[in-house]
Design a protein around this motif. Structure first.
Motif, short mmCIF file in Angstrom:
data_model
loop_
_atom_site.label_atom_id
_atom_site.label_comp_id
_atom_site.label_asym_id
_atom_site.label_seq_id
_atom_site.Cartn_x
_atom_site.Cartn_y
_atom_site.Cartn_z
N GLY A 153 42.38 32.39 37.15
CA GLY A 153 43.70 32.25 36.20
C GLY A 153 42.75 31.73 35.12
N ALA B 186 47.34 35.68 38.36
CA ALA B 186 45.92 36.27 38.23
C ALA B 186 45.99 37.05 39.68
N VAL C 191 39.12 37.59 40.24
CA VAL C 191 39.92 37.81 39.25
C VAL C 191 40.27 36.27 39.80
#
Length: 170
Positions: A127, A19, A125
């Motif tokens: 993951g 990410a 953002v």
């Protein structure tokens, strides 16, 4: 659009590093601040200073300080070499991108959604480990929680980083 605060949730796992790489390569632009956000679910720390930031999290920590083992130890964080290299590349390769870290304490999903308003962030953002539907129900998913509760765009990046592995809500 320049001047955004782009948060990247990082727990130093392979999927969070994916990410971070994706955000640095595809989202951060000149004038933006890339902010690594690490949420510690444990309140145990060696140094007694972390309790000062327990509610709102640490101040924004510039990359040069976050890279210093004494400073990271003060916040109870141990960033690995690979993460620091990704951050250093983002700061040096993209002119005008500033890199910071912020450490929060508590439930990761809730703290990340709180960070959206407190920092404030214009993009986040995260993951994803790619849990099956059953495991997500039993264990919960930080990325699912954040996507559901976020008031800004959230991009979820799977560890393998294939184009189909990136999903964004708006």
């Amino acid at each position: 659009m320049a001047g955004r605060n782009i948060g990247v949730a990082v727990d130093f796992s392979p999927c969070s590093k994916s990410a971070l790489r994706w955000a640095a390569a595809n989202l951060a632009a000149s004038g933006d601040r890339l902010i690594l956000i690490h949420v510690k679910s444990s309140y145990q720390y060696e140094q007694g200073v972390a309790h000062l930031w327990e509610h709102d999290g640490s101040p924004l920590i510039p990359l040069v300080e976050f890279s210093d083992p004494r400073v990271s130890k003060m916040y109870g964080v141990a960033p690995d070499r690979e993460t620091l290299e990704i951050l250093t590349r983002a700061a040096s390769c993209q002119k005008g991108v500033q890199v910071f870290a912020k450490v929060l304490w508590g439930d990761p999903g809730k703290k990340l959604t709180e960070a959206l308003q407190r920092i404030p962030l214009q993009w986040l953002v995260v993951g994803s480990r790619g849990l099956s539907a059953v495991k997500r129900v039993l264990m919960g998913s930080v990325s699912s929680y954040v996507v559901k509760h976020a008031a800004c765009p959230v991009t979820v990046v799977r560890e393998n980083m294939l184009p189909s592995a990136v999903t964004t809500n708006h």
